[in-house]
Motif scaffolding. Structure first.
Motif, PDB file in Angstrom:
ATOM      1  N   ALA A  21       0.938  -1.209  -0.040  1.00 49.75           N
ATOM      2  CA  ALA A  21       0.107   0.025   0.799  1.00 49.75           C
ATOM      3  C   ALA A  21       0.978   1.386   0.062  1.00 49.75           C
ATOM      4  O   ALA A  21       0.624   2.019   0.882  1.00 49.75           O
ATOM      5  N   SER A  22       2.002   0.960  -0.580  1.00 53.88           N
ATOM      6  CA  SER A  22       2.577   2.150  -1.029  1.00 53.88           C
ATOM      7  C   SER A  22       2.205   3.564  -1.375  1.00 53.88           C
ATOM      8  O   SER A  22       1.521   3.894  -2.254  1.00 53.88           O
ATOM      9  N   MET A  23       2.432   4.988  -0.794  1.00 57.35           N
ATOM     10  CA  MET A  23       2.570   5.980  -0.983  1.00 57.35           C
ATOM     11  C   MET A  23       2.832   6.262  -2.154  1.00 57.35           C
ATOM     12  O   MET A  23       2.942   7.629  -2.914  1.00 57.35           O
ATOM     13  N   ASN A  24       4.272   5.873  -1.629  1.00 53.56           N
ATOM     14  CA  ASN A  24       5.175   6.259  -3.351  1.00 53.56           C
ATOM     15  C   ASN A  24       4.943   5.379  -4.227  1.00 53.56           C
ATOM     16  O   ASN A  24       4.922   5.951  -5.282  1.00 53.56           O
ATOM     17  N   ASP A  25       4.302   4.297  -4.106  1.00 55.96           N
ATOM     18  CA  ASP A  25       3.975   4.115  -5.621  1.00 55.96           C
ATOM     19  C   ASP A  25       2.497   4.725  -5.897  1.00 55.96           C
ATOM     20  O   ASP A  25       1.936   5.179  -7.415  1.00 55.96           O
ATOM     21  N   THR A  26       1.767   5.155  -5.072  1.00 54.45           N
ATOM     22  CA  THR A  26       0.554   6.225  -5.839  1.00 54.45           C
ATOM     23  C   THR A  26       1.234   7.639  -6.296  1.00 54.45           C
ATOM     24  O   THR A  26       0.645   7.736  -7.384  1.00 54.45           O
ATOM     25  N   ALA A 121       9.039  11.989  -3.160  1.00 55.32           N
ATOM     26  CA  ALA A 121       9.188  11.657  -2.048  1.00 55.32           C
ATOM     27  C   ALA A 121       7.840  11.490  -2.019  1.00 55.32           C
ATOM     28  O   ALA A 121       6.930  12.451  -1.907  1.00 55.32           O
ATOM     29  N   ALA A 122       6.995  10.704  -0.912  1.00 50.56           N
ATOM     30  CA  ALA A 122       5.832  11.102   0.169  1.00 50.56           C
ATOM     31  C   ALA A 122       6.056  10.133   1.351  1.00 50.56           C
ATOM     32  O   ALA A 122       6.987   9.215   1.433  1.00 50.56           O
ATOM     33  N   ALA A 157       1.814  13.469   3.497  1.00 45.98           N
ATOM     34  CA  ALA A 157       0.335  12.381   2.450  1.00 45.98           C
ATOM     35  C   ALA A 157      -0.284  11.395   2.897  1.00 45.98           C
ATOM     36  O   ALA A 157      -0.946  10.988   1.899  1.00 45.98           O
ATOM     37  N   HIS A 158      -0.167  10.670   4.092  1.00 45.87           N
ATOM     38  CA  HIS A 158      -1.306   9.706   4.316  1.00 45.87           C
ATOM     39  C   HIS A 158      -2.565  11.098   4.103  1.00 45.87           C
ATOM     40  O   HIS A 158      -3.930  10.588   3.985  1.00 45.87           O
ATOM     41  N   HIS A 159      -2.920  12.241   4.454  1.00 45.47           N
ATOM     42  CA  HIS A 159      -3.732  13.029   3.884  1.00 45.47           C
ATOM     43  C   HIS A 159      -3.997  13.904   2.759  1.00 45.47           C
ATOM     44  O   HIS A 159      -4.385  13.978   1.348  1.00 45.47           O
ATOM     45  N   GLY A 160      -2.804  13.666   2.463  1.00 42.34           N
ATOM     46  CA  GLY A 160      -2.677  14.011   0.699  1.00 42.34           C
ATOM     47  C   GLY A 160      -3.113  13.666  -0.727  1.00 42.34           C
ATOM     48  O   GLY A 160      -3.299  14.722  -1.486  1.00 42.34           O
ATOM     49  N   PHE A 161      -3.805  12.986  -0.907  1.00 43.35           N
ATOM     50  CA  PHE A 161      -4.438  11.846  -1.710  1.00 43.35           C
ATOM     51  C   PHE A 161      -6.145  12.060  -1.891  1.00 43.35           C
ATOM     52  O   PHE A 161      -6.319  12.123  -0.647  1.00 43.35           O
ATOM     53  N   PRO A 163      -9.478   9.608  -3.426  1.00 42.00           N
ATOM     54  CA  PRO A 163      -9.690   8.571  -4.005  1.00 42.00           C
ATOM     55  C   PRO A 163      -8.860   8.525  -5.290  1.00 42.00           C
ATOM     56  O   PRO A 163      -8.646   7.827  -5.485  1.00 42.00           O
ATOM     57  N   ALA A 164      -9.440   9.415  -6.413  1.00 40.04           N
ATOM     58  CA  ALA A 164      -8.730   9.438  -7.189  1.00 40.04           C
ATOM     59  C   ALA A 164      -6.981   8.887  -7.896  1.00 40.04           C
ATOM     60  O   ALA A 164      -6.481   8.949  -8.727  1.00 40.04           O
ATOM     61  N   GLY A 165      -6.135   9.016  -6.231  1.00 40.10           N
ATOM     62  CA  GLY A 165      -5.235   9.232  -6.411  1.00 40.10           C
ATOM     63  C   GLY A 165      -4.050  10.405  -7.017  1.00 40.10           C
ATOM     64  O   GLY A 165      -3.106  10.123  -7.331  1.00 40.10           O
ATOM     65  N   ARG A 166      -4.987  11.468  -7.179  1.00 31.40           N
ATOM     66  CA  ARG A 166      -4.697  12.803  -7.553  1.00 31.40           C
ATOM     67  C   ARG A 166      -4.162  13.607  -5.786  1.00 31.40           C
ATOM     68  O   ARG A 166      -4.806  13.469  -4.946  1.00 31.40           O
ATOM     69  N   ILE A 167      -3.247  14.055  -6.665  1.00 27.65           N
ATOM     70  CA  ILE A 167      -3.142  15.868  -5.055  1.00 27.65           C
ATOM     71  C   ILE A 167      -4.258  16.200  -4.837  1.00 27.65           C
ATOM     72  O   ILE A 167      -4.423  16.827  -6.006  1.00 27.65           O
ATOM     73  N   LYS A 168      -4.567  16.122  -3.419  1.00 23.57           N
ATOM     74  CA  LYS A 168      -5.866  17.096  -2.898  1.00 23.57           C
ATOM     75  C   LYS A 168      -6.000  18.856  -3.126  1.00 23.57           C
ATOM     76  O   LYS A 168      -6.687  19.417  -3.550  1.00 23.57           O
ATOM     77  N   ASP A 169      -4.604  18.605  -2.667  1.00 22.52           N
ATOM     78  CA  ASP A 169      -4.488  20.780  -2.216  1.00 22.52           C
ATOM     79  C   ASP A 169      -4.394  20.961  -4.152  1.00 22.52           C
ATOM     80  O   ASP A 169      -3.123  19.795  -4.845  1.00 22.52           O
ATOM     81  N   SER A 170      -4.796  21.809  -4.991  1.00 21.07           N
ATOM     82  CA  SER A 170      -5.238  21.710  -6.313  1.00 21.07           C
ATOM     83  C   SER A 170      -4.273  22.508  -7.012  1.00 21.07           C
ATOM     84  O   SER A 170      -3.165  22.188  -7.644  1.00 21.07           O
TER      85      SER A 170
END
Ligand SMILES: Cc1cc2nc3c(=O)[nH]c(=O)nc-3n(C[C@H](O)[C@H](O)[C@H](O)COP(=O)(O)O)c2cc1C
Length: 223
Positions: A21-26, A121-122, A157-161, A163-170
Motif C-alpha cells: 500500500a505504498s504512498m510512493n507507488d501512488t 518522495a511521499a 502524504a497519508h492525507h495528501g491524495f 480517492p482517484a490518487g491525485r494530490i488533494k491540494d489543487s
C-alpha cells in the motif's frame, strides 16, 4: 488536453518502496500519468522487479549480476530518463534502492551515465521525504545522472491524495504537473544536444590508477 507526442521522450517511472500500500507507488503512478499526459512515452515498474541480494563482490564474482539488477539495467538502456518516488528512512534514502543502484553500477557500459532523472518522495512527515531525496541524488550524480534541480516531496502524504490518487491540494497538484512538464522539456532538449553526454570518470580528480580508474568516454570521443 494531451500534448502531441514529442521527439519520443522515453521515461521509466517507479516507486522505490516494497510495501503493497505504498504512498510512493501512488505518487509514482500519478507522476507516470502526468508525464504521459505531457507527451512522454512512459514505462512503469515496481521496486519488487529490481530486488537484489545484498551487494557483495564475492557474490558478483561467483554468480554474476542478479536478475533484479539486469531488469533495471535493461529498462534504463531503453529510456532517456527516469522518475523515482522513494521513501525516506531515518533521514536517508531507501537501503533497498541503494543496494540495487550498487548492483546496476557494475554493468559496462554503466547505464546510469547520461540519463536524466526527476526525484519524488511521499511521507507522512512534514518534510515529505526531501532529506532522503538529497541522499538519493548523491549516488545518482556520482554515476553520471543529470538529476533535475527541483524535487517533489509530498508532506503528510497519508492525507495528501484524493480517492482517484491525485494530490488533494489543487495548487500542489498544479506545481507537480508543471514541474514534470519542465523536466520533460529538459529531457527533450538534451536529446537535441548529444554532446551534453560527456565522459564519465568514477573518481574524477584522483590521480589515474589502473586498479581504481573507471572511465567511459561515451559520445565525447566523437567530438
Ligand atoms: C525504519 C523507518 C524509518 C523511517 N524514517 C523516516 C524519516 O526519516 N523521514 C520520513 O519522512 N519518514 C520516515 N519513515 C516513514 C516513511 O516515510 C513511511 O513509512 C512511508 O509510508 C514509507 O513509504 P511507502 O508508503 O511508500 O512505503 C520511516 C519509516 C520506517 C519504517
Amino acid at each position: 488536453m494531451a500534448k502531441e507526442k514529442r521527439c519520443s521522450v522515453r521515461l521509466l517511472v517507479f516507486g522505490a518502496s516494497m510495501r503493497k500500500a505504498s504512498m510512493n507507488d501512488t505518487l509514482a503512478s500519478l507522476g507516470a500519468a502526468v508525464a504521459a499526459e505531457k507527451g512522454a512515452s512512459v514505462e512503469t515498474a515496481s521496486m519488487t522487479d529490481f530486488e537484489c541480494p545484498p551487494y557483495d563482490l564475492d557474490t558478483e564474482l561467483a554468480k554474476g549480476l542478479p536478475a533484479g539488477a539486469q531488469a533495471l539495467h535493461d529498462k534504463l538502456v531503453a529510456t532517456d530518463g527516469f522518475m523515482i518516488s522513494s521513501p525516506e528512512y531515518n533521514a536517508s534514502m531507501s537501503g533497498v534502492l541503494k543496494n540495487t543502484i550498487d548492483w546496476v553500477s557494475r554493468f559496462r557500459p554503466q547505464p546510469f551515465n547520461g540519463k536524466q532523472a526527476f526525484l519524488m518522495a511521499a511521507s507522512p512527515s512534514m518534510t515529505g521525504g526531501k532529506i532522503g531525496l538529497w541522499a538519493l541524488r548523491q549516488p545518482l550524480e556520482h554515476l553520471g545522472v543529470r538529476v533535475y534541480p527541483d524535487m517533489f516531496a509530498l508532506a503528510q502524504a497519508h492525507h495528501g491524495f484524493d480517492p482517484a490518487g491525485r494530490i488533494k491540494d489543487s495548487k500542489l497538484q498544479n506545481w507537480f504537473e508543471t514541474t514534470i512538464e519542465c523536466f520533460i522539456d529538459l529531457v527533450e532538449a538534451s536529446k537535441h544536444y548529444p554532446h551534453m553526454k560527456k565522459q564519465w570518470v568514477e573518481f574524477l580528480g584522483e590521480r589515474p590508477d589502473e586498479q581504481t580508474t573507471r572511465v567511459e568516454l561515451g559520445e565525447i570521443a566523437a567530438v
